[in-house]
Design an enzyme around this catalytic site. Sequence first.
Site, PDB file in Angstrom:
ATOM      1  N   GLN A  52       0.833  -1.193   0.000  1.00  0.00           N
ATOM      2  CA  GLN A  52       0.000   0.000   0.000  1.00  0.00           C
ATOM      3  C   GLN A  52       0.873   1.250   0.000  1.00  0.00           C
ATOM      4  O   GLN A  52       1.974   1.257   0.547  1.00  0.00           O
ATOM      5  CB  GLN A  52      -0.913   0.002   1.231  1.00  0.00           C
ATOM      6  CG  GLN A  52      -1.886  -1.171   1.286  1.00  0.00           C
ATOM      7  CD  GLN A  52      -2.647  -1.194   2.597  1.00  0.00           C
ATOM      8  OE1 GLN A  52      -2.073  -1.044   3.666  1.00  0.00           O
ATOM      9  NE2 GLN A  52      -3.942  -1.389   2.510  1.00  0.00           N
ATOM     10  N   HIS A  53       0.351   2.323  -0.574  1.00  0.00           N
ATOM     11  CA  HIS A  53       1.092   3.586  -0.581  1.00  0.00           C
ATOM     12  C   HIS A  53       1.368   4.069   0.833  1.00  0.00           C
ATOM     13  O   HIS A  53       2.444   4.631   1.103  1.00  0.00           O
ATOM     14  CB  HIS A  53       0.310   4.637  -1.360  1.00  0.00           C
ATOM     15  CG  HIS A  53       0.266   4.374  -2.833  1.00  0.00           C
ATOM     16  ND1 HIS A  53      -0.743   4.819  -3.652  1.00  0.00           N
ATOM     17  CD2 HIS A  53       1.131   3.701  -3.648  1.00  0.00           C
ATOM     18  CE1 HIS A  53      -0.497   4.455  -4.898  1.00  0.00           C
ATOM     19  NE2 HIS A  53       0.626   3.760  -4.922  1.00  0.00           N
ATOM     20  N   GLU A  59     -13.050  -9.286   8.656  1.00  0.00           N
ATOM     21  CA  GLU A  59     -12.633  -8.600   7.440  1.00  0.00           C
ATOM     22  C   GLU A  59     -13.564  -8.869   6.255  1.00  0.00           C
ATOM     23  O   GLU A  59     -14.476  -9.693   6.328  1.00  0.00           O
ATOM     24  CB  GLU A  59     -11.197  -8.990   7.075  1.00  0.00           C
ATOM     25  CG  GLU A  59     -10.147  -8.037   7.645  1.00  0.00           C
ATOM     26  CD  GLU A  59     -10.151  -6.676   6.938  1.00  0.00           C
ATOM     27  OE1 GLU A  59     -10.976  -6.461   6.016  1.00  0.00           O
ATOM     28  OE2 GLU A  59      -9.320  -5.827   7.305  1.00  0.00           O
TER      29      GLU A  59
END
Length: 501
Positions: A188-189, A279
Amino acid sequence: MNAPRLHSLREYIDTLAGLGDVQEWAHEVDLNLEVGAAIRHCYDTKAPAPLFTRIHGQDNGFRILGAPGALSSVSGAPFARVALSLGLPFSSSGPEIVRALADARSVTPIAPVVVDSGPCHENVLLGDAADLTQLPVPLLHDGDGGPYINTWGTIIVSTPDGRWTNWSIARIMRLDRNRMTGILHFRQHLGQIYRMWVDQGKPMPFALVQGAEPAVPFVAGMALPDGTDEVGFLGGYFGQAQSLVRCRTVDLHVPANAEIVIEGHVAVGETALEGPMGEYTGYISGSPRPLPVYHVTAITHRDQAILPVVVAGEPVEETQTASGIMASAELLHQLRQTDLPVTDVWYSLESALHLLVVTVPRDWSERTRFTSEQLTRAVADVVSGSKAGMWASRVLLLDDDVDPTDANEVMWAFATRAHPVERQHVVDVKPIVPLMLGYSAAERQAAAGPMKTYDCLLPTDNSRPRRTAFTHNYPFEIQRRVIEGARRASVNVGSASDSPR
């Protein structure tokens, strides 16, 4: 034609109320599982979004909005919450939303404007007064490792040199009055930028924004290219700059109309146990593990602030509507860039985003001169090479007579058009989401695994079979007469014994 841009969460709630798609829960609810269970029940029944206004143990006026971006209760408009959030008519279809977003990927970004003040600074709590336990943070699932303070908020961070500011979504668990912990994954960024700060031995400044204008969480979840500022894309999408205010304790800017802003630093070398958590795959995921710690230095909020809450789990909830729709748009944009004749791209929400559907027009072979095998491989190459493709374990390539958003049609078309063994293409390794239970433990640890693409295309010559469905088999005039006849019959419903003799 676009609908008006909604500039705040409160404008959004008022708009939903006008459609009958929000309901106030004025009786007292408990943060210990009851709020989470109520939101899950709303998902399962496609009920209006619940607005909880009386929360046990909270006398400070805070409220909770559940299911802020889930499927809507509005008849004939299942994507109303998504569409309104993105400035589109509430009746927009899934493919219409995806196409609008994909079109916007070619629009020039518009940088934000910084204003002196905004509603998010109506209340400013600094130092010891910045107490996370005063916020209405629920325990969402029976089995979660703790109360999750971030399920729909946007995490804002910048690179150490300030050249790239990233807006993203990741789960964050509250630890105590001024500490949190959460996922900063290398895929992820957010995790990539955190690594830049770690490499310099410095804590990373962050701002966690809750209840910004409704488009923000969707854009924050979009798999835009490295180095792209989401706030600029948002401005370009609407053709209007986003208004930001400066944070009080960190060098970052946040949406002026946000409900709640939490500021601070992510520590270097300090961890705390996070998880497990229910989740988007539909399971309580993982076991407690050490993750970086967020230290809080300020909390600012509006009067009677509203905390949006998502309860991830079995479909359909916001992980599917936000991540799935936004990733579909990014993949449609990328497939268009390769000149492949793609009509629509759609992550199946009901599959918890494991299944991606790509549709093409009947004349695809004339447009490409590809064989169906070559087209299947070309689609697989784009999907597997894209960050937006990390959700997919299987891709179905279908003719566009199938509505990719209709799970019944997709299941029928897959079952009847895909060969059980042949016309399949396997990509051996591509990025995956580590939560995908069907992969091995080693693959989940490496966040990499295989993907299969199914060529479900029908013949393009005269041997192509005709469908028997109402909208595909019968002449338009017959369809019109039947629909009108059904409408007239619906107002004369009665028992057989009521019929004249």
